[in-house]
Write a protein that holds these residues in place. Structure first.
Motif: not given
Length: 354
Positions: A38-41, A230-232, A236-238
């Motif tokens: 799963k990746r950011s969309t 992970v939060r950082l 940034k949308t990742f």
């Protein structure tokens, strides 16, 4: 993901306990694998508000990749229209960037693979773009790393050589209308593919420069724990899986300041080659042969990132990692960029994969 892993551990010894158990396990594994990839969309910049009917070809292409499409450029290449100084070439964005990339390629390649300048260019691309998150009013891939005083920050120690070289290239080529922001990201893309095995990532130019220093506190540190990272990166949308893909760039890294007694120690055993040994060797944990950042070790064992990290370390890791890295870095190269619908595709001038 953690629950699934525990469940597999509990039921595996009883795989033959009842008919269909094997099928059940396969379904669990399939769900787990789908989670891994799963990746950011999430959309960025002006694409968040631009209607589909108003998209340019470039905007449509960028939106497709950000939405989950492949970021690997095809094998098409550009043939220059003439010398850089010719009127024909000056009128062609592709032609200008073709000649610039030829210079970059020479600096980034030697007989062993990719050079120290290439390593620096990859990191420089990260450090210009990643100094941004969704709460930022400015920053991102805007050239400010080299147009402001950002280089004086401790975050950017070790970038001095590539920064000086990039400023030299900018002085040489700025008369042709290029931006520092585009030059930094073009250098990162060219450096990546200059390392044998590196993916050829789709690339666009037309970013606007900003001489305002980016906000502080947006870049990761090698001493951070995985949950903080992970939060950082989520800001940034990742996704966490994007984060795991991005840290793989340490395959071509040599550290200088995390442990000054081991200056130039690599982070995997083949720093001139773009491969997945970073993942397997970080898990193995031999911190004498290579230098393992605390952050990388933490990501390799954190419940939310461990499975993805192991998948890249596995026998099929390279085929999984290359497209994942390409898509994640494609996204990285557009952080803070608000004119995505007006960019120009120059993927054809990026060198072919080695």
């Amino acid at each position: 993901m953690k629950t699934t892993t525990i469940l597999i551990g509990l039921v595996a010894p009883q795989a033959l306990a009842y008919p269909g158990m094997g099928r059940t396990l396969a379904q669990i594994q399939s769900h787990r694998d789908n989670t891994i990839v799963k990746r950011s969309t999430e959309l960025l910049g002006d694409l968040k508000t631009t209607k589909d009917q108003d998209l340019t070809p470039a905007g449509s292409s960028i939106k497709s990749v950000l939405g989950g499409g492949s970021a690997i450029a095809d094998g098409s290449t550009y043939k220059p229209l003439g010398d850089l100084a010719s009127d024909t070439c000056k009128k062609s964005t592709l032609c200008v960037w073709y000649h610039i990339v030829q210079d970059l390629k020479v600096a980034f390649t030697d007989s062993t693979g990719c050079t120290d300048l290439a390593r620096g260019a990859i990191r420089q691309g990260f450090h210009d773009a990643a100094a941004w998150d969704k709460d930022s009013s400015h920053g991102g891939a805007d050239g400010s790393l080299l147009l402001s005083d950002e280089m004086s920050r401790v975050d950017n120690l070790g970038l001095e050589d590539i920064a000086a070289q990039t400023k030299g290239w900018y002085s040489q080529y700025k008369a042709y209308g290029i931006s520092m922001a585009d030059l930094i990201q073009t250098a990162a893309m060219t450096a990546t593919v200059s390392c044998p095995g590196g993916p050829r990532i789709k690339h666009f130019v037309g970013r606007k420069d900003d001489s305002r220093a980016a906000p502080t506190g947006k870049l990761p540190f090698p001493y951070q724990d995985a949950d903080a990272l992970v939060r950082l990166f989520a800001a940034k949308t990742f996704t966490s899986n994007d984060l795991v893909a991005l840290v793989g760039a340490h395959t071509a890294s040599k550290q200088k300041f995390v442990d000054t007694s081991r200056k130039n120690a690599p982070q995997d055993s083949t720093p001139n080659v773009w491969d997945t040994k970073f993942y397997s060797e970080t898990i193995a944990g031999d911190n004498k042969t290579i230098l393992i950042f605390h952050s990388d070790k933490s990501i390799s064992s954190y419940s939310g990132t461990q499975a993805q990290f192991k998948s890249f370390a596995g026998s099929n890791g390279k085929s999984l990692w290359s497209p994942a890295y390409a898509q994640a870095y494609f996204r990285m190269s557009f952080l803070g960029v608000n004119n995505l619908n007006n960019l120009t595709d120059i993927s054809q001038v990026i060198p072919l994969s080695q």
